[in-house]
Design a protein around this motif. Sequence first.
Motif, short mmCIF file in Angstrom:
data_model
loop_
_atom_site.label_atom_id
_atom_site.label_comp_id
_atom_site.label_asym_id
_atom_site.label_seq_id
_atom_site.Cartn_x
_atom_site.Cartn_y
_atom_site.Cartn_z
N ILE A 106 0.84 -1.20 0.00
CA ILE A 106 0.00 0.00 0.00
C ILE A 106 0.87 1.25 0.00
CG2 ILE A 106 -1.68 1.33 1.34
CD1 ILE A 106 -2.85 -1.34 2.30
N LEU A 107 1.94 1.25 0.79
CA LEU A 107 2.82 2.41 0.84
C LEU A 107 3.53 2.63 -0.48
CD1 LEU A 107 4.36 1.95 4.41
CD2 LEU A 107 2.65 3.62 3.70
N THR A 108 3.90 1.54 -1.15
CA THR A 108 4.52 1.67 -2.47
C THR A 108 3.51 2.18 -3.49
OG1 THR A 108 6.03 -0.18 -1.97
CG2 THR A 108 5.75 0.42 -4.29
N ALA A 109 2.28 1.67 -3.42
CA ALA A 109 1.23 2.13 -4.33
C ALA A 109 0.95 3.62 -4.11
CB ALA A 109 -0.04 1.32 -4.12
N GLU A 110 1.06 4.05 -2.88
CA GLU A 110 0.80 5.46 -2.56
C GLU A 110 1.74 6.39 -3.30
OE1 GLU A 110 0.46 8.44 1.33
OE2 GLU A 110 1.10 6.36 1.58
N ILE A 111 2.98 5.97 -3.47
CA ILE A 111 3.96 6.79 -4.18
C ILE A 111 3.52 7.00 -5.62
CG2 ILE A 111 6.34 6.91 -5.01
CD1 ILE A 111 7.14 5.27 -2.52
N GLY A 112 3.12 5.91 -6.29
CA GLY A 112 2.67 6.01 -7.67
C GLY A 112 1.37 6.78 -7.79
N PHE A 113 0.46 6.55 -6.86
CA PHE A 113 -0.82 7.26 -6.88
C PHE A 113 -0.62 8.75 -6.69
CE2 PHE A 113 -4.36 9.11 -4.49
CZ PHE A 113 -5.39 8.92 -5.40
N SER A 114 0.24 9.12 -5.75
CA SER A 114 0.52 10.53 -5.50
C SER A 114 1.09 11.21 -6.73
CB SER A 114 1.49 10.66 -4.32
OG SER A 114 1.75 12.02 -4.03
N GLU A 115 1.96 10.51 -7.44
CA GLU A 115 2.53 11.07 -8.66
C GLU A 115 1.45 11.25 -9.73
OE1 GLU A 115 5.49 12.83 -10.80
OE2 GLU A 115 5.58 12.12 -8.72
N ASP A 116 0.52 10.31 -9.82
CA ASP A 116 -0.60 10.43 -10.77
C ASP A 116 -1.44 11.67 -10.46
OD1 ASP A 116 0.16 8.12 -12.04
OD2 ASP A 116 -1.37 6.86 -11.08
N MET A 117 -1.73 11.88 -9.18
CA MET A 117 -2.53 13.03 -8.77
C MET A 117 -1.81 14.33 -9.09
SD MET A 117 -5.43 11.99 -7.32
CE MET A 117 -5.94 13.15 -6.06
N LEU A 118 -0.51 14.35 -8.86
CA LEU A 118 0.27 15.55 -9.14
C LEU A 118 0.31 15.84 -10.63
CD1 LEU A 118 1.94 17.76 -7.79
CD2 LEU A 118 3.96 16.31 -8.03
N ASN A 119 0.43 14.80 -11.43
CA ASN A 119 0.43 14.99 -12.89
C ASN A 119 -0.92 15.50 -13.39
OD1 ASN A 119 3.10 14.23 -13.35
ND2 ASN A 119 2.60 12.06 -13.54
N ASP A 120 -2.01 14.98 -12.81
CA ASP A 120 -3.34 15.48 -13.18
C ASP A 120 -3.44 16.98 -12.93
OD1 ASP A 120 -4.20 13.01 -13.98
OD2 ASP A 120 -5.32 12.56 -12.14
N LEU A 121 -2.92 17.42 -11.78
CA LEU A 121 -2.95 18.84 -11.46
C LEU A 121 -2.07 19.63 -12.42
CD1 LEU A 121 -3.78 21.19 -9.71
CD2 LEU A 121 -2.01 20.54 -8.06
N ARG A 122 -0.92 19.08 -12.75
CA ARG A 122 -0.03 19.76 -13.70
C ARG A 122 -0.72 19.94 -15.06
NH1 ARG A 122 4.67 16.52 -11.57
NH2 ARG A 122 5.97 17.98 -10.38
N TYR A 123 -1.42 18.90 -15.53
CA TYR A 123 -2.12 18.99 -16.82
C TYR A 123 -3.21 20.06 -16.76
CZ TYR A 123 0.13 14.51 -17.87
OH TYR A 123 1.05 13.51 -18.08
N GLU A 124 -3.91 20.12 -15.63
CA GLU A 124 -4.97 21.12 -15.47
C GLU A 124 -4.37 22.53 -15.53
OE1 GLU A 124 -9.17 21.90 -14.53
OE2 GLU A 124 -8.11 20.03 -14.94
#
Length: 213
Positions: A106-124
């Motif tokens: 779960i902690l490893t998945a959190e790293i990838g998920f957090s990066e996805d969320m940050l990229n979504d914000l960057r695209y916006e």
Amino acid sequence: IRKDVYDLFVDQTPDRGKESVASLDWSDIELTKELLLRRFRAAESFAGDFEEVWARLFDAHVKGENSFTYILSRTFLRPRDVLNFVRKSIQIAVSRERPRVNEDDILTAEIGFSEDMLNDLRYEIRDMFPNNPEIVNKFMMQKTMFSHDDLWLLLSEAGVPEGRVDEALDVLLWFSFIGVIYQQEEHYAYQMLYNLPKLKSMINANTCCINYI
């Protein structure tokens, strides 16, 4: 249609307030549990309620916190993001040949998920401010709490035109990248059903904070 986009369209119509709306913002945790349970049962014929199925598939705790609550608090109650986080956790456990998802998965998945969320914000940000696509990066390595004036200065230094600072702030608030500390508690848009005017009204007299998920 996303709520902030919908609100923008409705605000421009003369009959606003008269339309019939079906909201897909899920603030009821039980609905999210039911969504996951149905997905789990579609993949395999699991018996039992959500808690029983979750206990079969996931470790009970992450950093001393209930594992489901841990994931839910990092997805802002958005069903798509909950599914994304859970899917990543399962994929990591499978790749490591584990029979169930443990805390480290779960902690490893959190790293990838957090990066996805940050990229979504960057695209916006890139779509709305093509001349200032790296606004989010301006917040990196900053202190996690700052005043309203500091926030405006930071956005100005990032190159946001004075007349569009409010617009940039709306995006950061909507994505829960920025919240407000009120009465010693952190408040984010997802907790207020994305009522940005209400959240922004709390900023002037209170400290803002960055949500590093």
